[in-house]
Design a protein around this motif. Structure first.
Motif, short mmCIF file in Angstrom:
data_model
loop_
_atom_site.label_atom_id
_atom_site.label_comp_id
_atom_site.label_asym_id
_atom_site.label_seq_id
_atom_site.Cartn_x
_atom_site.Cartn_y
_atom_site.Cartn_z
N GLN A 239 0.83 -1.20 0.00
CA GLN A 239 0.00 0.00 0.00
C GLN A 239 0.87 1.26 0.00
N PHE A 240 1.92 1.23 0.78
CA PHE A 240 2.82 2.39 0.85
C PHE A 240 3.43 2.69 -0.51
N VAL A 241 3.93 1.64 -1.17
CA VAL A 241 4.56 1.83 -2.48
C VAL A 241 3.56 2.37 -3.50
N SER A 242 2.31 1.93 -3.40
CA SER A 242 1.29 2.40 -4.35
C SER A 242 0.94 3.87 -4.14
N LYS A 243 1.27 4.43 -2.97
CA LYS A 243 0.88 5.80 -2.65
C LYS A 243 2.00 6.81 -2.83
N ILE A 244 3.23 6.35 -3.12
CA ILE A 244 4.34 7.29 -3.29
C ILE A 244 4.72 7.36 -4.76
N SER A 245 5.09 8.54 -5.21
CA SER A 245 5.45 8.73 -6.62
C SER A 245 6.94 8.54 -6.86
N LYS A 246 7.75 8.67 -5.78
CA LYS A 246 9.20 8.51 -5.88
C LYS A 246 9.69 7.61 -4.75
N GLU A 247 10.90 7.06 -4.93
CA GLU A 247 11.48 6.20 -3.90
C GLU A 247 11.52 6.92 -2.55
N LYS A 248 11.12 6.19 -1.51
CA LYS A 248 11.08 6.77 -0.18
C LYS A 248 11.14 5.65 0.85
N ASP A 249 11.87 5.88 1.93
CA ASP A 249 11.99 4.86 2.97
C ASP A 249 10.71 4.73 3.77
N LEU A 250 10.40 3.50 4.16
CA LEU A 250 9.33 3.22 5.10
C LEU A 250 9.98 2.74 6.39
N ASN A 251 9.77 3.47 7.47
CA ASN A 251 10.48 3.20 8.72
C ASN A 251 9.54 2.63 9.78
N THR A 252 10.04 1.61 10.48
CA THR A 252 9.36 1.08 11.66
C THR A 252 10.34 1.14 12.81
N ILE A 253 9.96 1.84 13.89
CA ILE A 253 10.88 2.02 15.02
C ILE A 253 10.17 1.66 16.32
N LEU A 254 10.74 0.73 17.05
CA LEU A 254 10.27 0.37 18.38
C LEU A 254 11.41 0.64 19.36
N CYS A 255 11.08 1.19 20.52
CA CYS A 255 12.13 1.50 21.50
C CYS A 255 11.60 1.25 22.90
N LYS A 256 12.33 0.46 23.68
CA LYS A 256 11.89 0.12 25.04
C LYS A 256 11.80 1.35 25.92
N THR A 257 12.86 2.15 25.97
CA THR A 257 12.84 3.38 26.76
C THR A 257 13.61 4.48 26.05
N ILE A 258 13.13 5.71 26.21
CA ILE A 258 13.83 6.91 25.74
C ILE A 258 13.98 7.83 26.94
N SER A 259 15.22 8.29 27.18
CA SER A 259 15.47 9.19 28.30
C SER A 259 16.25 10.41 27.81
N VAL A 260 15.82 11.58 28.26
CA VAL A 260 16.52 12.84 28.00
C VAL A 260 16.85 13.45 29.35
N SER A 261 18.12 13.80 29.57
CA SER A 261 18.53 14.29 30.89
C SER A 261 19.12 15.69 30.80
N LYS A 262 18.92 16.44 31.87
CA LYS A 262 19.45 17.80 32.03
C LYS A 262 19.16 18.67 30.82
N MET A 263 17.89 18.79 30.51
CA MET A 263 17.51 19.58 29.34
C MET A 263 17.11 21.00 29.74
N ASP A 264 17.26 21.89 28.77
CA ASP A 264 16.83 23.27 28.92
C ASP A 264 16.27 23.69 27.56
N TRP A 265 15.10 24.30 27.57
CA TRP A 265 14.49 24.69 26.30
C TRP A 265 13.66 25.95 26.49
N GLY A 266 13.34 26.56 25.38
CA GLY A 266 12.52 27.76 25.44
C GLY A 266 12.81 28.67 24.26
N PHE A 267 12.63 29.97 24.47
CA PHE A 267 12.85 30.96 23.43
C PHE A 267 13.79 32.04 23.94
#
Length: 515
Positions: A239-267
């Protein structure tokens, strides 16, 4: 009458008077509060409630069974855009009576919103949050702390009715909130000192092709932790290939845990920034699939130097780690032949000094160290570095592969190249230096009993005897237990990725040794 009876009667009278006064004030103050919520509520939303209880003694206001709907939806039932909410209870604590009675505003220490179900029907261009919600809200109530307890939130596209976001059991705590005329002009229309956000699960549909799911998510001022992250394709591969006009990756990503430490964000003024000490991804399983049936995408593929250099915000990640993971790459010429597959088991990556080039003149090199088992068989180690500010997009990448049974790569070469292989690569080294246009460097390999069987294109179960004979004649079977070294020079194909560039460089070195 004795004096202590007089004192007792006086105290009882005073207590009764206080109770009556409290009841009267409680009843009296309900009116201005009701007026503030309804008449003084000049936001885009209409608010109703089943009951409201005020306690002067405890300085608290409790409203029950609150319903919030857009004012436009009341007049125009076809126009569903906006926020719809049903809230079991709202509690305001430590409010100031004077401001309620004479300033038509509720000033309080905190507000708690409990057991709510919120639905947002979103258009592409929604009204500005600071104008339609935060500004009018600040005219009604001013608080220093906000708590959202046991909330559920859903977001739909108002036109397609497609569910875009579903978050369950949200709990939010915001402390030190300040709303001023100045903050209302900022990207974030209020200030806060501390915050924490958590939920039990999240389901996000960012576009037509993917669904993102998580289990528990917890966010604080400095850290993020996500359990069971999943990015899953919406469509099957066909289905994916039928819907794209040009070559494009199809990605599947599973991850047990994601951690971000000591972050600072804003404007900083108008510029968004995100800085953190570390991003850690544990037990990732990533599959990248590409079909060669669609037309080639002939747009230029930029190297990572330029991609990071051109980011339009200030990014700084001191360390990125990927641990205990699996990475698969599948490439398929046609569905009849099936995909060729490359697999990297026990994949571990450590990258340092990841930055964007946004408003920067000088940055340290990005350094990436990778260790894994190639095709679940042989140790592969790679060291890769580049500088984001290098306008030529220069890089150096070196690596080694040991004791590789080449029969393991048949899963890729048979469906992709119609070739079966046998033999052992005892050791392979490469050290390439390149840029956006070309690469050069050293390649070395030692191998034993290497054989190629060329298969027929129309029947991969049968050997192409002539092609196999030619391969035996021209391909050297082994390196006589010596490490053979060759120089590699290669022009880059701008329409292909960095990994294609690296693969072609290795293949160029192999070809020089084998023939």
């Amino acid at each position: 009458m004795k004096w202590y009876f007089k004192i007792l009667i006086g105290l009882c009278s005073l207590l009764v008077f206080g109770i009556i006064l409290n009841i009267v004030l409680n009843i009296w103050i309900k009116y201005p509060i009701s007026k503030i919520i309804s008449n003084k509520n000049d936001s885009a939303y209409f608010v109703t409630y089943k009951s409201i209880n005020v306690s002067i003694w405890n300085s608290s206001i409790v409203a029950n069974d609150i319903v919030i709907i857009p004012r436009k939806a009341v007049k125009d039932t076809l126009n569903k855009a906006g926020i719809y909410a049903e809230i079991k209870k709202i509690k305001v604590t430590k409010f100031k009576v004077w401001d309620v009675l004479f300033n038509d505003k509720i000033k309080a220490k905190s507000i708690s919103i409990e057991k709510s179900n919120v639905v947002l029907y979103k258009k592409e261009k929604n009204e500005n949050v600071r104008e339609s919600v935060v500004g009018p809200f600040d005219k009604i109530i001013s608080v220093g702390e906000v708590a959202l307890v046991n909330a559920n939130f859903k977001m739909y596209d108002v036109d397609s009715k497609i569910p875009m976001l579903n978050v369950q059991n949200i709990n939010v705590q915001l402390d030190g909130i300040v709303v001023t005329k100045s903050t209302l002009e900022d990207k974030i229309p209020f200030q806060f000192k501390n915050y924490s956000v958590s939920c039990d699960s999240m389901h996000f549909h960012p576009n037509e092709f993917y669904n993102i799911k998580t289990n528990k998510v917890k966010i604080t001022n400095s850290d993020i932790h996500i359990d069971e992250f999943q990015m899953i394709p919406t469509y099957s591969r066909r289905q994916f290939v039928s819907k794209i006009s040009k070559e494009k990756d199809l990605n599947t990503i599973l991850c047990k845990t994601i951690s971000v430490s000591k972050m600072d964000w804003g404007f900083k003024e108008e510029d968004f920034f995100f800085h953190c000490n570390a991003v850690d991804l544990n037990r990732v399983k990533a599959n990248i699939y590409r079909s060669l049936e669609p037309k080639d995408d002939l747009s230029k593929k930029h190297l990572y130097n330029k991609l990071l250099r051109d980011l339009k915000f200030d990014l700084k990640v001191d360390t990125l780690k990927i641990r205990n993971s699996i990475v698969e790459y599948e490439e398929e010429k046609s569905f009849d032949l099936g995909p060729g597959k490359l697999r990297f088991n026990n994949f571990n990556l450590n990258a340092t000094s990841i930055n964007s080039g946004f408003k920067k003149n000088k940055l340290p090199d990005v350094k990436i160290n990778i260790s894994c088992n190639f095709m679940n068989n042989s140790p592969l180690n790679v060291n890769w570095k580049f500088n984001i500010m290098d306008q030529n997009d220069g890089f150096n990448i070196k690596g080694s592969l040991q004791k590789f049974d080449v029969e393991k790569i048949v899963a890729f070469t048979k469906p992709y190249m119609n070739i079966e292989t046998e033999g052992v690569i005892d050791l392979m080294h490469f050290d390439f230096t390149g840029n956006d246009k070309q690469v050069s460097g050293k390649f070395a390999v030692e191998y034993d009993d290497l054989e190629f069987k060329i298969l027929k294109k129309d029947n991969r179960k049968k050997k192409n005897k002539l092609a196999t004979f030619i391969a035996k004649v021209f391909v050297k079977k082994d390196t006589d237990e010596k490490l053979k070294n060759v120089d590699v020079e290669l022009e880059r194909i701008p329409e292909k990725s960095f990994y294609n560039f690296l693969w072609r460089s290795i293949a160029e070195g192999l070809q020089k040794v084998l023939i």
